[in-house]
Scaffold this motif. Structure first.
Motif, PDB file in Angstrom:
ATOM      1  N   GLN A   1       0.855  -1.189   0.000  1.00  0.00           N
ATOM      2  CA  GLN A   1       0.000   0.000   0.000  1.00  0.00           C
ATOM      3  C   GLN A   1       0.889   1.235   0.000  1.00  0.00           C
ATOM      4  O   GLN A   1       1.705   1.423   0.897  1.00  0.00           O
ATOM      5  N   TYR A   2       0.749   2.041  -1.023  1.00  0.00           N
ATOM      6  CA  TYR A   2       1.625   3.200  -1.201  1.00  0.00           C
ATOM      7  C   TYR A   2       1.359   4.262  -0.141  1.00  0.00           C
ATOM      8  O   TYR A   2       0.211   4.543   0.212  1.00  0.00           O
ATOM      9  N   ILE A   3       2.428   4.847   0.393  1.00  0.00           N
ATOM     10  CA  ILE A   3       2.335   5.930   1.368  1.00  0.00           C
ATOM     11  C   ILE A   3       2.622   7.236   0.629  1.00  0.00           C
ATOM     12  O   ILE A   3       3.745   7.472   0.179  1.00  0.00           O
ATOM     13  N   ASP A   4       1.599   8.055   0.489  1.00  0.00           N
ATOM     14  CA  ASP A   4       1.726   9.308  -0.256  1.00  0.00           C
ATOM     15  C   ASP A   4       2.335  10.377   0.649  1.00  0.00           C
ATOM     16  O   ASP A   4       1.703  10.821   1.611  1.00  0.00           O
ATOM     17  N   ARG A   5       3.561  10.787   0.361  1.00  0.00           N
ATOM     18  CA  ARG A   5       4.249  11.807   1.155  1.00  0.00           C
ATOM     19  C   ARG A   5       4.353  13.143   0.414  1.00  0.00           C
ATOM     20  O   ARG A   5       5.209  13.968   0.721  1.00  0.00           O
ATOM     21  N   ASP A   6       3.484  13.339  -0.566  1.00  0.00           N
ATOM     22  CA  ASP A   6       3.468  14.606  -1.292  1.00  0.00           C
ATOM     23  C   ASP A   6       3.042  15.743  -0.351  1.00  0.00           C
ATOM     24  O   ASP A   6       2.052  15.599   0.389  1.00  0.00           O
ATOM     25  N   PRO A   7       3.777  16.867  -0.315  1.00  0.00           N
ATOM     26  CA  PRO A   7       3.404  17.959   0.609  1.00  0.00           C
ATOM     27  C   PRO A   7       1.978  18.467   0.413  1.00  0.00           C
ATOM     28  O   PRO A   7       1.284  18.775   1.379  1.00  0.00           O
ATOM     29  N   GLU A   8       1.532  18.538  -0.834  1.00  0.00           N
ATOM     30  CA  GLU A   8       0.162  18.995  -1.081  1.00  0.00           C
ATOM     31  C   GLU A   8      -0.863  18.016  -0.509  1.00  0.00           C
ATOM     32  O   GLU A   8      -1.870  18.417   0.089  1.00  0.00           O
ATOM     33  N   THR A   9      -0.594  16.712  -0.677  1.00  0.00           N
ATOM     34  CA  THR A   9      -1.511  15.706  -0.138  1.00  0.00           C
ATOM     35  C   THR A   9      -1.541  15.748   1.378  1.00  0.00           C
ATOM     36  O   THR A   9      -2.613  15.665   1.998  1.00  0.00           O
ATOM     37  N   ILE A  10      -0.360  15.887   1.990  1.00  0.00           N
ATOM     38  CA  ILE A  10      -0.306  15.959   3.454  1.00  0.00           C
ATOM     39  C   ILE A  10      -1.042  17.192   3.961  1.00  0.00           C
ATOM     40  O   ILE A  10      -1.796  17.135   4.951  1.00  0.00           O
ATOM     41  N   ALA A  11      -0.843  18.334   3.280  1.00  0.00           N
ATOM     42  CA  ALA A  11      -1.539  19.561   3.691  1.00  0.00           C
ATOM     43  C   ALA A  11      -3.055  19.413   3.539  1.00  0.00           C
ATOM     44  O   ALA A  11      -3.824  19.858   4.401  1.00  0.00           O
ATOM     45  N   ARG A  12      -3.485  18.749   2.464  1.00  0.00           N
ATOM     46  CA  ARG A  12      -4.916  18.542   2.258  1.00  0.00           C
ATOM     47  C   ARG A  12      -5.500  17.636   3.344  1.00  0.00           C
ATOM     48  O   ARG A  12      -6.596  17.891   3.855  1.00  0.00           O
ATOM     49  N   GLN A  13      -4.760  16.579   3.712  1.00  0.00           N
ATOM     50  CA  GLN A  13      -5.237  15.703   4.784  1.00  0.00           C
ATOM     51  C   GLN A  13      -5.314  16.436   6.119  1.00  0.00           C
ATOM     52  O   GLN A  13      -6.257  16.239   6.891  1.00  0.00           O
ATOM     53  N   GLN A  14      -4.318  17.283   6.389  1.00  0.00           N
ATOM     54  CA  GLN A  14      -4.351  18.047   7.637  1.00  0.00           C
ATOM     55  C   GLN A  14      -5.539  19.006   7.673  1.00  0.00           C
ATOM     56  O   GLN A  14      -6.185  19.180   8.715  1.00  0.00           O
ATOM     57  N   GLU A  15      -5.841  19.633   6.530  1.00  0.00           N
ATOM     58  CA  GLU A  15      -7.001  20.525   6.473  1.00  0.00           C
ATOM     59  C   GLU A  15      -8.304  19.765   6.708  1.00  0.00           C
ATOM     60  O   GLU A  15      -9.192  20.237   7.422  1.00  0.00           O
ATOM     61  N   LEU A  16      -8.404  18.561   6.119  1.00  0.00           N
ATOM     62  CA  LEU A  16      -9.603  17.755   6.321  1.00  0.00           C
ATOM     63  C   LEU A  16      -9.751  17.341   7.785  1.00  0.00           C
ATOM     64  O   LEU A  16     -10.855  17.387   8.351  1.00  0.00           O
ATOM     65  N   GLU A  17      -8.642  16.936   8.413  1.00  0.00           N
ATOM     66  CA  GLU A  17      -8.695  16.556   9.826  1.00  0.00           C
ATOM     67  C   GLU A  17      -9.062  17.759  10.696  1.00  0.00           C
ATOM     68  O   GLU A  17      -9.839  17.641  11.653  1.00  0.00           O
ATOM     69  N   LYS A  18      -8.498  18.933  10.359  1.00  0.00           N
ATOM     70  CA  LYS A  18      -8.812  20.140  11.121  1.00  0.00           C
ATOM     71  C   LYS A  18     -10.297  20.498  10.987  1.00  0.00           C
ATOM     72  O   LYS A  18     -10.952  20.861  11.983  1.00  0.00           O
ATOM     73  N   LYS A  19     -10.819  20.397   9.774  1.00  0.00           N
ATOM     74  CA  LYS A  19     -12.227  20.701   9.554  1.00  0.00           C
ATOM     75  C   LYS A  19     -13.122  19.705  10.284  1.00  0.00           C
ATOM     76  O   LYS A  19     -14.143  20.090  10.892  1.00  0.00           O
ATOM     77  N   LYS A  20     -12.723  18.420  10.261  1.00  0.00           N
ATOM     78  CA  LYS A  20     -13.495  17.406  10.956  1.00  0.00           C
ATOM     79  C   LYS A  20     -13.506  17.654  12.459  1.00  0.00           C
ATOM     80  O   LYS A  20     -14.543  17.547  13.128  1.00  0.00           O
ATOM     81  N   LYS A  21     -12.336  18.014  13.004  1.00  0.00           N
ATOM     82  CA  LYS A  21     -12.247  18.310  14.434  1.00  0.00           C
ATOM     83  C   LYS A  21     -13.091  19.536  14.781  1.00  0.00           C
ATOM     84  O   LYS A  21     -13.769  19.575  15.825  1.00  0.00           O
ATOM     85  N   GLN A  22     -13.068  20.549  13.916  1.00  0.00           N
ATOM     86  CA  GLN A  22     -13.867  21.747  14.153  1.00  0.00           C
ATOM     87  C   GLN A  22     -15.357  21.433  14.133  1.00  0.00           C
ATOM     88  O   GLN A  22     -16.126  21.940  14.955  1.00  0.00           O
TER      89      GLN A  22
END
Length: 388
Positions: A140-161
């Protein structure tokens, strides 16, 4: 002997033979040349160009091996990222697609002897998540692209909010309910009978002074109210005022609660997720990769792994399959049957299917669980599925 003429039978035969993959043992990675048979490979090894390449490689063999290993790794990972993304897939499936390209770097020219060694190395270096099963190795590929990581962090932040907003709304509602209960307990009133202390005493009413002289003379001649009558009258007035104020407060509280519930429902309707799998629902298989025996067949979801993968048990055969949600679709039962809401504001609520609108691709359901039980709502087809 010269080459065959263009479009002659022999030239056409040679082109057909050279098309597609050839045997690996007759391939020279240094010269990047594929030979069709053993005699051709022997002639190539005796050629001056091949001997020159061998001399160059013998001066620094590690440099050439590292170069081919790096090329093989980069192309392999690029294929996983582009073709499969972050899905879990068998390593042989990826390798077969990789070697379908004639110009690929062969594994026998790299530092890895087998595909299993290469798979283990990917997991050790942190490029992929690997796990061994009775059917082989899965990656299973681990995507370490900075844009992908930033997008995941934004989604987690929005979910937490969103979760914080829901918790605040729930606490506010509980506080409103608690205050309402306390207000009702404190506003309890007791009613008593109107009694006169002296039965011979006459009850008279004194009117306020008006501009006319007749009103003034009448007010002077009138007698005042008894103390018991005045107390009873004031008590009745206070009771009426208290009842009016309590009714107005209850109306205000009810309207505030309704507004909060409506705002919460409106916010939940806009919150949708890209995963919808849920245990104990009936789904239909849409892929032919598992064979025609399972295509368009129904199954029951027994377990959900990592939100996007389901363990289903086929209804007809009883076989168990592990399949991604991209290869499944929901099942709409007949009206009157029970369904489960899989997405949207009423996610996780059980309901009863009332009717289907084929033009709008929506279904009218009646919620059968939660605090909104009994409410009728319209939801898209893909947001509900039949309950087992």
């Amino acid at each position: 002997m010269g080459k065959a003429e263009f479009l002659s039978p022999k030239a056409i035969g040679n082109r057909i033979k050279s098309k597609g993959l050839q045997k690996l043992r007759w391939y020279c990675q240094m010269c990047q040349k594929q030979c069709r048979d053993e005699n051709g490979f022997k002639c190539h090894c005796m050629a001056e160009s091949h001997q020159r390449q061998l001399l160059l490689a013998s001066e620094n063999p590690d440099q050439f091996m590292d170069y081919f290993s790096e090329e093989f790794k980069n192309e392999f990972l690029e294929l996983i990222r582009r073709r499969f993304g972050t899905k879990r897939v068998h390593n042989n499936i990826v390798y077969n697609e990789y070697i379908s390209d004639r110009e690929h770097v062969h594994m026998n020219s790299t530092q890895w002897e087998t595909l299993t060694d290469f798979t283990k190395w990917l997991g050790k270096e942190g490029y992929c998540k690997v796990d061994e099963t009775p059917k082989g190795w899965y990656i299973q590929y681990i995507d370490r692209d900075p844009e992908t990581i930033a997008r995941q962090q934004e989604l987690e932040k929005k979910k937490k909010q969103d979760l914080d907003d829901e918790e605040r709304s729930a606490k506010f509602i509980e506080e409103q309910v608690r205050r309402g209960k306390e207000g009702k307990e404190g506003e309890t009133s007791f009613f008593t009978e109107l009694k006169r202390e002296n039965e011979e005493e006459k009850v008279a009413f004194s009117l306020s002074k008006g501009p006319s002289t007749s009103a003034a003379t009448s007010s002077k001649s009138s007698t005042s109210l008894g103390p018991s009558a005045l107390q009873a009258a004031t008590a009745s007035v206070k009771r009426k005022e208290a009842s009016h104020s309590s009714e107005s407060k209850e109306k205000k509280k009810k309207s505030a609660l309704d507004e909060i519930i409506e705002m919460e429902e409106q916010k939940k309707k806009t919150s949708r997720t890209d995963y919808w799998l849920h245990p104990n629902i009936v789904v239909k298989v849409l892929t032919k990769r598992l064979g025609d025996n399972y295509y368009k067949k129904k199954g029951l979801i027994k377990d959900v792994q990592e939100k996007y993968t389901a363990i289903i048990k086929m209804v007809d055969s009883g076989d168990k399959l592990k399949i991604d949600q991209a290869h499944l679709e929901t099942v709409i039962p007949a009206p009157g049957k029970r369904v489960l809401v899989l997405n949207g504001g009423f996610r996780g609520s059980e309901a009863i299917l009332d009717s289907i609108d084929e033009k709008k691709f929506t279904a009218l359901i009646t919620l059968d669980s939660g605090r909104l039980k009994g409410r009728k709502v319209d939801v898209p087809y893909e947001d509900i599925s039949k309950l087992a």
